[in-house]
Write an enzyme that holds these catalytic residues in place. Structure first.
Site, PDB file in Angstrom:
ATOM      1  CE  LYS A 119      -4.484   0.911   0.111  1.00 56.55           C
ATOM      2  NZ  LYS A 119      -5.555   0.085  -0.453  1.00 56.55           N
TER       3      LYS A 119
HETATM    4  P1  NAD Z   1     -13.505   7.395  -2.874  1.00 58.26           P
HETATM    5  O1  NAD Z   1     -12.583   8.498  -2.571  1.00 58.26           O
HETATM    6  O2  NAD Z   1     -13.955   7.222  -4.294  1.00 58.26           O
HETATM    7  O3  NAD Z   1     -14.823   7.510  -1.988  1.00 58.26           O
HETATM    8  C1  NAD Z   1     -14.816   7.676  -0.589  1.00 58.26           C
HETATM    9  C2  NAD Z   1     -16.166   8.239  -0.228  1.00 58.26           C
HETATM   10  O4  NAD Z   1     -16.304   8.259   1.193  1.00 58.26           O
HETATM   11  C3  NAD Z   1     -16.402   9.671  -0.712  1.00 58.26           C
HETATM   12  O5  NAD Z   1     -17.701   9.768  -1.248  1.00 58.26           O
HETATM   13  C4  NAD Z   1     -16.284  10.483   0.567  1.00 58.26           C
HETATM   14  O6  NAD Z   1     -17.049  11.677   0.516  1.00 58.26           O
HETATM   15  C5  NAD Z   1     -16.863   9.498   1.557  1.00 58.26           C
HETATM   16  N1  NAD Z   1     -16.540   9.802   2.957  1.00 58.26           N
HETATM   17  C6  NAD Z   1     -15.378  10.210   3.489  1.00 58.26           C
HETATM   18  N2  NAD Z   1     -15.530  10.431   4.809  1.00 58.26           N
HETATM   19  C7  NAD Z   1     -16.829  10.132   5.094  1.00 58.26           C
HETATM   20  C8  NAD Z   1     -17.607  10.160   6.273  1.00 58.26           C
HETATM   21  N3  NAD Z   1     -17.087  10.579   7.420  1.00 58.26           N
HETATM   22  N4  NAD Z   1     -18.896   9.760   6.221  1.00 58.26           N
HETATM   23  C9  NAD Z   1     -19.439   9.373   5.047  1.00 58.26           C
HETATM   24  N5  NAD Z   1     -18.758   9.347   3.893  1.00 58.26           N
HETATM   25  C10 NAD Z   1     -17.469   9.717   3.927  1.00 58.26           C
HETATM   26  O7  NAD Z   1     -12.817   6.081  -2.319  1.00 58.26           O
HETATM   27  P2  NAD Z   1     -13.117   4.574  -2.710  1.00 58.26           P
HETATM   28  O8  NAD Z   1     -12.097   4.158  -3.707  1.00 58.26           O
HETATM   29  O9  NAD Z   1     -14.562   4.372  -2.990  1.00 58.26           O
HETATM   30  O10 NAD Z   1     -12.709   3.872  -1.333  1.00 58.26           O
HETATM   31  C11 NAD Z   1     -13.619   3.764  -0.237  1.00 58.26           C
HETATM   32  C12 NAD Z   1     -13.189   2.596   0.629  1.00 58.26           C
HETATM   33  O11 NAD Z   1     -13.169   1.428  -0.181  1.00 58.26           O
HETATM   34  C13 NAD Z   1     -11.768   2.717   1.222  1.00 58.26           C
HETATM   35  O12 NAD Z   1     -11.748   2.081   2.465  1.00 58.26           O
HETATM   36  C14 NAD Z   1     -10.931   1.939   0.230  1.00 58.26           C
HETATM   37  O13 NAD Z   1      -9.723   1.475   0.800  1.00 58.26           O
HETATM   38  C15 NAD Z   1     -11.892   0.823  -0.078  1.00 58.26           C
HETATM   39  N6  NAD Z   1     -11.584   0.119  -1.327  1.00 58.26           N
HETATM   40  C16 NAD Z   1     -11.584   0.769  -2.514  1.00 58.26           C
HETATM   41  C17 NAD Z   1     -11.256   0.053  -3.664  1.00 58.26           C
HETATM   42  C18 NAD Z   1     -11.267   0.693  -5.023  1.00 58.26           C
HETATM   43  O14 NAD Z   1     -11.038  -0.023  -6.019  1.00 58.26           O
HETATM   44  N7  NAD Z   1     -11.570   1.964  -5.164  1.00 58.26           N
HETATM   45  C19 NAD Z   1     -10.925  -1.309  -3.582  1.00 58.26           C
HETATM   46  C20 NAD Z   1     -10.971  -1.940  -2.342  1.00 58.26           C
HETATM   47  C21 NAD Z   1     -11.302  -1.210  -1.217  1.00 58.26           C
END
Ligand code: NAD
Length: 419
Positions: A109
């Site tokens: 990471k």
């Molecule tokens: P992203 O940046 O696209 O979205 C994150 C979202 O969470 C945003 O809409 C943001 O406004 C919201 N957010 C932040 N703080 C918040 C709060 N306090 N309350 C409510 N909403 C809040 O990120 P993502 O890629 O969708 O990642 C989200 C999670 O999924 C992370 O934990 C990431 O590690 C995990 N993840 C993502 C992927 C991927 O392919 N994108 C893969 C595996 C895991």
């Protein structure tokens, strides 16, 4: 990493989860010594000339937790609260996640402590290129392959790929995944995480005898992972009744119009103020009476102080580490079925693997091939984890960790120790 009264150190959580699974597997102390800790931790300073002419130094990390089963693999996160411990935790989870879905990658990471919402495109590009150059000696298509994570995207990956390629002297698309299609990205990668979450929810509903059609859903975090999960659930006939992002929460007991909500979020960057919805508090969303709760934001969303209020039957962890060990115990006692992160959100890394395979072969697949293969991988992994959960009478999280950690332990045992 949501700010809560019961904030827990994500790396402590990762180690506690490891220990629980290692105990259940009865792993020897020698094997634990070899796989519990990161193989390599790199912290770098990233000086960037900002638009105002001054130089700002960002702190950044790349952690390679394991390369036992193949190249280390994991996203890059841009966030003001990134810490080395968080990056170590996320790298550790990547190792077990890749092993749960049985793809030939280890875990890594990256993270840069920055506030991307208040940076221009030019500043983000300069920071990304300098960070890439600082970690360049340890990344590469056979060594460590970054991908997008919170607040990074396909454009960020294009800058990483370009910086790496310019230094080597020729185009090397396989150094990152989650790239734009025109640079060797894969069809279906954008929505892979949400699609994988959706497949595991389908499997959980089948297991519990809960019809997905008409099921009520609340989604915390409406980014890449959360919005795609919400759309696919909506298309399958589920009723998405509450959604939040960092700007606010919207609620409608009769169901939100998810395609329109996505449209609004794309145009305005927030969900607050969505027509035909009422605002609710962040804490209320987590406690809503519903069938499926999808935490899709950051770590520690559910902790010992709020888990008792969860009103859902299924918690599907689209985010990494959204449930603390304290919350886990409460959810288990209350009979909530948890689909753990390293299983639930493994669709992203699975299609990253497909992208890397396509780049290596210079041969690209149709979207439907990607979806079919992804579905097979996710449903197989769900079945395998569920079997351990039922046979060994352990929580789903321990079962997933046992599957992943068991595969890494087997690989390290058979490789032996060098020299
Ligand atoms: P992203 O940046 O696209 O979205 C994150 C979202 O969470 C945003 O809409 C943001 O406004 C919201 N957010 C932040 N703080 C918040 C709060 N306090 N309350 C409510 N909403 C809040 O990120 P993502 O890629 O969708 O990642 C989200 C999670 O999924 C992370 O934990 C990431 O590690 C995990 N993840 C993502 C992927 C991927 O392919 N994108 C893969 C595996 C895991």
């Amino acid at each position: 990493m949501l700010t809560t009264a019961a904030q827990e150190n994500a790396y402590d959580v990762a180690l506690a989860n490891f220990d629980a699974a290692a105990d259940a597997l009865d792993l020897s102390q020698d094997i634990r010594e070899m796989i519990r800790y990161p193989e390599r931790v790199l912290t770098v300073g990233v000086p960037v000339r900002m638009d105002n002419g001054h130089i700002h130094r960002f702190e950044a990390h790349r952690v390679q937790h394991s390369s036992v089963r193949g190249p280390a693999k994991g996203g890059i996160r841009y966030h003001p609260q990134v810490t080395l411990d968080e990056v170590k935790a996320l790298a550790t989870w990547m190792t077990w996640k890749c092993a749960v879905v049985n793809i030939p990658f280890g875990g890594a990471k990256g993270g840069v402590t920055c506030d991307p919402k208040h940076m221009s495109q030019g500043e983000l590009e300069r920071m990304t290129r300098r960070y890439t150059s600082a970690i360049l000696p340890i990344i590469g298509p056979e060594q460590d392959i970054p991908a997008p994570d919170v607040y990074t995207n396909a454009q960020t990956m294009a800058w990483v790929m370009d910086t790496y390629s310019m230094t080597k002297g020729y185009a090397i698309p396989g150094v990152v995944t989650g790239k734009p299609l025109c640079l060797g990205g894969s069809l279906g990668r954008n929505e892979a995480t949400g699609r994988g979450v959706f497949y595991t929810i389908q499997s959980a509903c089948e297991h519990l005898g809960l019809p997905l059609k008409g099921a009520e859903v609340a989604v915390q975090g409406f980014g890449h992972a959360g919005s795609v999960t919400a759309r696919l659930l909506h298309e399958a006939g589920a009723k998405v009744i509450a959604v939040s992002d960092s700007t606010g929460c919207v609620y409608n007991r009769n169901g939100l119009n998810v395609p329109e909500l996505i449209h609004m979020k794309t145009l305005t960057g927030h969900v607050a103020g969505f027509p035909e919805s009422e605002p609710i508090e962040h804490g209320e969303l987590l406690a809503i009476e519903c069938d499926i709760l999808v935490p899709a934001a950051l770590e520690n969303a559910l902790h010992a102080a709020n888990a008792g209020a969860v009103g859902a039957k299924i918690v599907a962890e689209a985010a990494n580490g959204p449930v603390t060990p304290g919350a886990d115990r409460i959810l288990e006692k209350n009979g909530v079925f948890v689909i753990p992160d390293i299983l639930c959100n493994a669709g992203g890394v699975t299609v990253s693997y497909f992208e890397w395979v396509q780049d290596e072969q210079h041969l690209f697949w149709e979207a439907q091939d990607v979806y079919d293969r992804l579905q097979r991988v996710m449903k197989t992994a769900f079945r395998e984890v569920l079997k351990i959960h039922l046979d060994r009478r352990v929580p789903m999280r321990t079962a997933a960790n046992m599957l992943g950690i068991g595969r890494v332990a087997e690989a390290v045992q058979i490789r032996g120790i060098y020299p």
